[in-house]
Motif scaffolding. Structure first.
Motif, PDB file in Angstrom:
ATOM      1  N   GLY A  91      47.651 -32.361  -8.753  1.00 24.95           N
ATOM      2  CA  GLY A  91      47.802 -32.683  -7.343  1.00 24.95           C
ATOM      3  C   GLY A  91      48.622 -31.662  -6.582  1.00 24.95           C
ATOM      4  O   GLY A  91      48.574 -31.616  -5.346  1.00 24.95           O
ATOM      5  N   ALA A  92      49.373 -30.831  -7.311  1.00 24.83           N
ATOM      6  CA  ALA A  92      50.202 -29.813  -6.666  1.00 24.83           C
ATOM      7  C   ALA A  92      49.460 -28.498  -6.453  1.00 24.83           C
ATOM      8  O   ALA A  92      50.024 -27.555  -5.886  1.00 24.83           O
ATOM      9  N   LEU A  93      48.219 -28.416  -6.897  1.00 27.17           N
ATOM     10  CA  LEU A  93      47.449 -27.188  -6.686  1.00 27.17           C
ATOM     11  C   LEU A  93      47.181 -26.981  -5.201  1.00 27.17           C
ATOM     12  O   LEU A  93      47.020 -27.953  -4.453  1.00 27.17           O
ATOM     13  N   VAL A 118      40.278 -22.343  -5.216  1.00 27.85           N
ATOM     14  CA  VAL A 118      39.180 -21.454  -5.597  1.00 27.85           C
ATOM     15  C   VAL A 118      39.349 -20.096  -4.932  1.00 27.85           C
ATOM     16  O   VAL A 118      39.210 -19.044  -5.580  1.00 27.85           O
ATOM     17  N   ARG A 119      39.663 -20.100  -3.644  1.00 27.76           N
ATOM     18  CA  ARG A 119      39.855 -18.827  -2.935  1.00 27.76           C
ATOM     19  C   ARG A 119      41.025 -18.054  -3.525  1.00 27.76           C
ATOM     20  O   ARG A 119      40.952 -16.834  -3.718  1.00 27.76           O
ATOM     21  N   VAL A 120      42.114 -18.770  -3.839  1.00 24.88           N
ATOM     22  CA  VAL A 120      43.298 -18.102  -4.387  1.00 24.88           C
ATOM     23  C   VAL A 120      42.986 -17.477  -5.735  1.00 24.88           C
ATOM     24  O   VAL A 120      43.312 -16.309  -5.996  1.00 24.88           O
ATOM     25  N   VAL A 121      42.346 -18.243  -6.619  1.00 32.47           N
ATOM     26  CA  VAL A 121      42.042 -17.727  -7.961  1.00 32.47           C
ATOM     27  C   VAL A 121      41.062 -16.567  -7.877  1.00 32.47           C
ATOM     28  O   VAL A 121      41.211 -15.556  -8.581  1.00 32.47           O
ATOM     29  N   ALA A 122      40.055 -16.683  -7.019  1.00 34.37           N
ATOM     30  CA  ALA A 122      39.103 -15.583  -6.870  1.00 34.37           C
ATOM     31  C   ALA A 122      39.817 -14.315  -6.416  1.00 34.37           C
ATOM     32  O   ALA A 122      39.519 -13.203  -6.891  1.00 34.37           O
ATOM     33  N   GLY A 123      40.767 -14.464  -5.516  1.00 38.72           N
ATOM     34  CA  GLY A 123      41.531 -13.304  -5.069  1.00 38.72           C
ATOM     35  C   GLY A 123      42.364 -12.699  -6.181  1.00 38.72           C
ATOM     36  O   GLY A 123      42.468 -11.470  -6.303  1.00 38.72           O
ATOM     37  N   LEU A 124      42.954 -13.543  -7.016  1.00 42.15           N
ATOM     38  CA  LEU A 124      43.749 -13.040  -8.138  1.00 42.15           C
ATOM     39  C   LEU A 124      42.872 -12.289  -9.138  1.00 42.15           C
ATOM     40  O   LEU A 124      43.274 -11.254  -9.685  1.00 42.15           O
ATOM     41  N   LEU A 125      41.681 -12.791  -9.371  1.00 49.10           N
ATOM     42  CA  LEU A 125      40.774 -12.096 -10.287  1.00 49.10           C
ATOM     43  C   LEU A 125      40.382 -10.732  -9.736  1.00 49.10           C
ATOM     44  O   LEU A 125      40.264  -9.752 -10.484  1.00 49.10           O
ATOM     45  N   ARG A 126      40.187 -10.664  -8.432  1.00 46.73           N
ATOM     46  CA  ARG A 126      39.872  -9.361  -7.833  1.00 46.73           C
ATOM     47  C   ARG A 126      41.047  -8.404  -7.985  1.00 46.73           C
ATOM     48  O   ARG A 126      40.862  -7.209  -8.254  1.00 46.73           O
ATOM     49  N   ALA A 139      32.796 -29.410  -8.097  1.00 44.85           N
ATOM     50  CA  ALA A 139      32.445 -28.476  -7.025  1.00 44.85           C
ATOM     51  C   ALA A 139      33.376 -27.264  -7.040  1.00 44.85           C
ATOM     52  O   ALA A 139      32.927 -26.115  -6.892  1.00 44.85           O
ATOM     53  N   ASP A 140      34.683 -27.501  -7.226  1.00 41.99           N
ATOM     54  CA  ASP A 140      35.627 -26.382  -7.288  1.00 41.99           C
ATOM     55  C   ASP A 140      35.345 -25.504  -8.502  1.00 41.99           C
ATOM     56  O   ASP A 140      35.360 -24.269  -8.414  1.00 41.99           O
ATOM     57  N   ARG A 141      35.097 -26.126  -9.630  1.00 36.78           N
ATOM     58  CA  ARG A 141      34.847 -25.354 -10.848  1.00 36.78           C
ATOM     59  C   ARG A 141      33.554 -24.550 -10.721  1.00 36.78           C
ATOM     60  O   ARG A 141      33.471 -23.404 -11.175  1.00 36.78           O
ATOM     61  N   THR A 142      32.545 -25.151 -10.104  1.00 34.39           N
ATOM     62  CA  THR A 142      31.278 -24.452  -9.916  1.00 34.39           C
ATOM     63  C   THR A 142      31.458 -23.241  -9.009  1.00 34.39           C
ATOM     64  O   THR A 142      30.950 -22.149  -9.294  1.00 34.39           O
ATOM     65  N   ALA A 143      32.190 -23.421  -7.919  1.00 35.48           N
ATOM     66  CA  ALA A 143      32.417 -22.308  -6.992  1.00 35.48           C
ATOM     67  C   ALA A 143      33.202 -21.187  -7.665  1.00 35.48           C
ATOM     68  O   ALA A 143      32.914 -19.995  -7.466  1.00 35.48           O
ATOM     69  N   LEU A 144      34.182 -21.551  -8.475  1.00 37.46           N
ATOM     70  CA  LEU A 144      34.982 -20.545  -9.166  1.00 37.46           C
ATOM     71  C   LEU A 144      34.134 -19.766 -10.159  1.00 37.46           C
ATOM     72  O   LEU A 144      34.214 -18.533 -10.246  1.00 37.46           O
ATOM     73  N   LEU A 145      33.293 -20.459 -10.909  1.00 37.86           N
ATOM     74  CA  LEU A 145      32.435 -19.781 -11.881  1.00 37.86           C
ATOM     75  C   LEU A 145      31.393 -18.908 -11.187  1.00 37.86           C
ATOM     76  O   LEU A 145      31.059 -17.820 -11.683  1.00 37.86           O
ATOM     77  N   ALA A 146      30.884 -19.360 -10.061  1.00 40.10           N
ATOM     78  CA  ALA A 146      29.923 -18.536  -9.322  1.00 40.10           C
ATOM     79  C   ALA A 146      30.566 -17.223  -8.900  1.00 40.10           C
ATOM     80  O   ALA A 146      29.940 -16.152  -8.965  1.00 40.10           O
ATOM     81  N   ASP A 147      31.821 -17.289  -8.480  1.00 37.27           N
ATOM     82  CA  ASP A 147      32.529 -16.063  -8.113  1.00 37.27           C
ATOM     83  C   ASP A 147      32.704 -15.159  -9.333  1.00 37.27           C
ATOM     84  O   ASP A 147      32.498 -13.944  -9.259  1.00 37.27           O
ATOM     85  N   GLN A 148      33.074 -15.746 -10.478  1.00 36.37           N
ATOM     86  CA  GLN A 148      33.247 -14.954 -11.694  1.00 36.37           C
ATOM     87  C   GLN A 148      31.935 -14.300 -12.125  1.00 36.37           C
ATOM     88  O   GLN A 148      31.925 -13.165 -12.618  1.00 36.37           O
TER      89      GLN A 148
END
Length: 710
Positions: free
Chosen positions: A224-226, A231-239, A310-319
Motif C-alpha cells: 500500500g506504500a508503493l 509502473v512509470r517509476v520502475v520503467a524509468g529506473l530500468l532505463r 494490469a500494473d504487472r502487465t504494463a511493466l512487463l510490456a515495457d520490459q
C-alpha cells in the motif's frame, strides 16, 4: 578448529543417504584450500545433511562447527556457510507444530527444526561482526542471516541502516535492503518504520538499482506504500540502468560473491558438484549483463504486486520493448509466470513475447517459444510469429534428448496447441522420422479437422510398429493421434495392436488401443467380436475399457452393463471411477445402476464421489442428489473443478439463483487461476484454467448441448 569433532558419535546418526560418519570430512572440506573440495563439501551438506531443508540429528551436531568456520577469516567462501546456517535455523516451528505431528517420525522432525532454530539463533550474534567483514561474499549473506535469526529485530534494523551508508559494494547494499524487507515480514511492529525508510530510499536521489530494490521490498512488506505511478517509476529506473551500461553498479568482488564469473569456465573445468553446477548456470545467465541482479528485484516486485495484474502487465510490456536482451529474457520468463497464475487480458503481452522469436539471442528466442508452448489458445496473438519461426527453422521441429524418445520443438508444439493448421507440415515431417516424437499425437489433438491429412501416415506408421517390448513407446503417440482424429479407417491397424500387445506395458497399450476404437465409434465395427470377447471376461484388466469401447461402437447396453456393474465393486478406486464414468455415458440405458452409484456418493475418495455423482445424474436425469456432492467437492479440491464444470455445462443445472450459478459466478470473478500455487506448476495449467472459464460461461448461459467442452 573442529575441537571435539571426532568425539561425536557420527556413526550412530543418519542423514538423507544413510550413516552420517562422512559428516566430519564434509565439515573439514568446507575449510579446504581447494575450491573444488569446498564446493563438493557444501554440495554434500545440502544434499545429505540438510537434504531438501530437512534437519537430522547430525545436522544439529554440525551447528557448532559451522559457527567456528564462519568466524575464522582464514576460511574462504564463508558466505556460503552463513547461508547454510540461515537455512538450517530459519524454519519457524513452535510447540503446537510438534504436538500436532501425526506420528513419531514427524514429531521428531518438528523437534529437530525447533532445536535447530534455537541453536542457530543463540549464536546469531556473531553475524553482527560479519556485517563489516573484509569478504564481500560474507557481507552479502550476513544481513539476511541476522534478519532471519536474531532475536532483537530493532537492533538489526538499526545496523542495516547504518551499514547502508558505509557499505561500498552495491550488491551488498541490495542485500541490506532485502534484509529490511525480511525483517518487516517477520516482525509486524517494525513494518511501518521499515516501510517509511524504504519509501525514502525509493524516492531519494539514490542509484537506480538501490531505488528498485527499495520498491521491490515495499511491494513485499507494505504494497500500500508503493507510489501510485509505480509502473512509470520502475520503467524509468530500468532505463537508467540500461543507460549505465558502461558503468556497472555491481563491483567485481560483489559479483564473485554471488557466484558470477567474468569469463565462462573452460569445458575441462566444468564443475561436478551440484552447487558448482548451479553457480555455473547462474554465471552463464548473468554473463554480459550490466545489472544481473535486476531480474531478482523485478521478480520480488512482481510477487509483491500480486493481483495487480494490469500494473504487472504494463511493466512487463515495457520490459519486452527494452533494447537489452537480458531484460527481455527476464520479462519473457516473468510473463509466463504471470499468465500461469493470474487471469487477465494478455493479448498485447503475448504479441510482444512472439516478437522475441526472431531475436538473434538464442536464449531469448528459446524462452519465448517455451512460454508460448504453455499458452495454448492464448498464444493466438503470436500465431504469425510462431508460424514464421517454424517455417524458417525445420531443424528445430523435433528436439532430441540425451536419453528417451524425441519430442516436438517448442515452436511447433505451441503452433499446434494453438490449433493453427500451419503446424501440419512440421507434424507430417515428424511422423516420418524413424522414431516419432512422443508428444506428436497429443499435439495433433488440438488441430481438429486441419490435421485430417495426417491420418494416412499415422495409420501406416502404426502398421509398421513391431509388437515387442518397445511397442508401447512407438505406438502410443500414433494411437493418440488417431484417437484425436477419430480415424475409423485405422480400425484394422488398431486391432492388430490390441490383439498382439506384448506382456511388457501390454495393459497400457491395450488401453490406448481400446480408447482409439471407442473414439472411432461405429466406424470400428470390425472390432466388435474382439470387444465382445474381452467383455465376457469381467474383472480382468481392461474389461471396463473394452465395455466402454463396445458401447461406443455397437451400442449394446445388455452386453456391457454386467461388466460395468462389476467394475463398481473393484478393489481400487481408480477402477471404480472408470466404471462409473462409463455408466454415465450409457445414460438412461444404465438407470438400473442408480442405487449402486448413489451408495458411492458417501465414499471416502473424493474423485470417486464426483464421478459417481455425475454418472448418477446422467443415468437418472435428476440433479437433486448430485449437485450438493459436486459443489462440496468443488470447494474442497480445486482440481475437480473442470470435471464438475463440464457436467454443469452439459446438463444445465446452473439456473439463475441456484447454488451452482453462485459458485460459477464466483469462479469467473476470481482473478487468480483456480489451481495456481506457489513454487510449482504444470504445463497444462493455463489450458485447464481457460477451459474452466469457458465451461463456467457456457453453464451460466444454459447451453446443454452434448458437443465438445474444449
Amino acid at each position: 578448529m573442529f575441537a571435539g569433532i571426532d568425539e561425536v558419535d557420527w556413526a550412530s546418526m543418519e542423514h538423507a543417504y544413510g550413516p552420517a560418519d562422512d559428516v566430519p570430512d564434509l565439515l573439514r572440506g568446507l575449510a579446504s584450500a581447494d575450491p573444488s573440495e569446498r564446493e563438493a563439501a557444501l554440495d554434500g551438506m545440502y544434499g545429505a545433511v540438510h537434504h531438501q531443508g530437512d534437519v537430522y540429528a547430525c545436522t544439529l551436531a554440525c551447528i557448532p562447527f559451522l559457527f567456528e568456520l564462519v568466524v575464522d577469516p582464514a576460511v574462504p567462501d564463508r558466505g556460503g556457510i552463513v547461508e547454510l546456517l540461515t537455512s538450517i535455523g530459519g524454519i519457524d516451528i513452535d510447540e503446537d507444530d510438534i504436538g500436532e505431528a501425526e506420528d513419531e517420525a514427524e514429531a521428531e522432525g518438528a523437534a529437530n527444526y525447533a532445536m535447530a532454530a534455537a541453536a542457530v539463533s543463540a549464536g546469531a550474534g556473531v553475524f553482527f561482526a560479519l556485517m563489516a567483514d573484509d569478504d564481500p561474499g560474507v557481507r552479502v549473506s550476513a544481513p539476511l542471516a541476522l534478519a532471519t535469526l536474531h532475536g532483537s529485530p530493532a537492533r538489526v534494523l538499526a545496523l542495516l541502516r547504518e551499514r547502508l551508508t558505509a557499505e561500498p559494494d552495491d550488491e551488498v547494499r541490495l542485500a541490506l535492503i532485502e534484509a529490511a524487507g525480511r525483517l518487516a515480514l517477520r516482525h509486524g511492529p517494525l513494518t511501518g518504520r521499515i516501510a517509511d525508510w524504504l519509501s525514502r530510499l525509493a524516492a531519494e536521489a539514490n542509484p537506480p538499482g538501490l531505488r528498485l530494490a527499495a520498491l521491490a521490498q515495499l511491494a513485499r512488506c507494505a504494497p500500500g506504500a508503493l507510489p501510485g505511478d509505480v509502473v512509470r517509476v520502475v520503467a524509468g529506473l530500468l532505463r537508467q540502468l540500461r543507460s549505465a551500461a558502461g558503468t556497472p553498479e555491481v563491483s567485481a568482488a560483489g559479483s564473485r560473491a554471488l557466484g558470477a564469473a567474468a569469463d565462462p569456465a573452460p569445458a575441462e573445468a566444468a564443475p561436478v558438484a551440484l552447487v558448482g553446477q548451479l553457480r555455473a548456470l547462474s554465471a552463464e545467465d548473468r554473463a554480459g549483463r550490466t545489472a544481473p541482479w535486476t531480474a531478482d528485484l523485478l521478480r520480488t516486485l512482481h510477487v509483491g504486486l500480486d493481483d495487480r495484474v494490469a500494473d504487472r502487465t504494463a511493466l512487463l510490456a515495457d520490459q519486452l520493448c527494452s533494447p537489452d536482451p537480458g531484460q527481455r529474457i527476464d520479462a519473457v520468463r516473468m510473463t509466463g509466470g504471470l499468465i500461469r497464475a493470474w487471469r487477465g487480458s494478455y493479448g498485447e503481452l503475448v504479441r510482444l513475447v512472439g516478437e522475441q522469436l526472431v531475436s538473434k539471442e538464442p536464449r531469448l528466442a528459446e524462452a519465448a517459444s517455451h512460454v508460448l508452448e504453455e499458452l495454448f489458445g492464448l498464444a493466438a496473438p503470436a500465431g504469425d510469429a510462431l508460424a514464421a519461426r517454424v517455417a524458417a527453422d525445420p531443424g528445430a521441429w523435433v528436439k532430441e534428448w540425451a536419453s528417451g524418445p524425441p519430442g516436438l520443438g517448442s515452436a511447433v508444439k505451441a503452433l499446434a496447441r494453438l490449433g493453427d493448421a500451419r503446424a501440419v507440415p512440421a507434424l507430417a515431417a515428424a511422423l516420418e522420422r524413424p522414431e516419432v516424437p512422443h508428444d506428436a499425437g497429443y499435439a495433433i489433438g488440438h488441430l481438429g479437422p486441419a490435421a485430417a491429412p495426417l491420418a494416412g501416415v499415422l495409420r501406416r506408421r502404426l502398421s509398421e510398429v513391431r509388437l515387442d517390448e518397445e511397442a508401447y513407446d512407438r505406438a502410443s503417440p500414433l494411437l493418440a493421434g488417431l484417437t484425436a482424429l477419430r480415424a475409423g479407417e485405422a480400425a484394422p491397424e488398431v486391432l492388430r495392436i490390441l490383439r498382439g500387445a506384448p506382456e511388457y506395458r501390454g495393459e497400457w497399450l491395450r488401453t490406448a488401443a481400446l480408447r482409439a476404437l471407442g473414439a472411432f465409434g461405429p466406424a470400428a465395427h470390425c472390432a466388435v467380436p474382439d470387444l465382445r470377447a474381452l467383455v465376457r471376461r469381467p474383472g480382468t484388466a481392461g474389461a471396463v475399457e473394452a465395455a466402454e469401447a463396445l458401447w461406443a461402437v455397437d451400442g449394446d447396453a445388455a452386453a456391457v452393463l454386467p461388466v460395468l456393474i462389476e467394475g463398481l465393486q473393484a478393489e481400487h478406486a481408480r477402477e471404480r471411477r472408470a466404471a462409473a464414468s462409463a455408466l454415465g455415458r450409457l445414460g438412461p440405458h444404465a438407470a438400473v445402476t442408480a442405487p449402486r452409484l448413489r451408495a458411492l456418493l458417501l465414499h471416502e475418495e473424493l474423485w470417486l464421489r464426483v464421478d459417481a455423482a455425475i454418472a448418477l445424474w446422467e443415468v437418472s436425469g435428476r440433479a437433486a442428489e448430485s449437485v450438493p456432492v459436486l459443489l462440496a467437492a468443488w470447494e474442497k479440491n480445486r482440481h475437480v473443478r473442470v470435471r464438475v464444470a463440464e457436467c454443469l455445462a452439459r446438463t444445465g443445472a446452473a439456473g439463475a439463483g441456484s447454488d451452482a450459478a453462485r459458485v460459477l459466478r464466483a469462479e469467473l470473478a476470481s482473478v487468480r487461476r483456480h489451481h495456481a500455487m506457489d513454487g510449482g506448476y504444470g504445463s497444462h495449467d493455463t489450458y485447464e484454467d481457460e477451459k474452466l472459464l469457458a465451461l463456467c460461461r457456457r453453464a451460466l448461459l444454459g447451453n446443454t448441448g452434448k458437443g465438445p467442452t474444449t
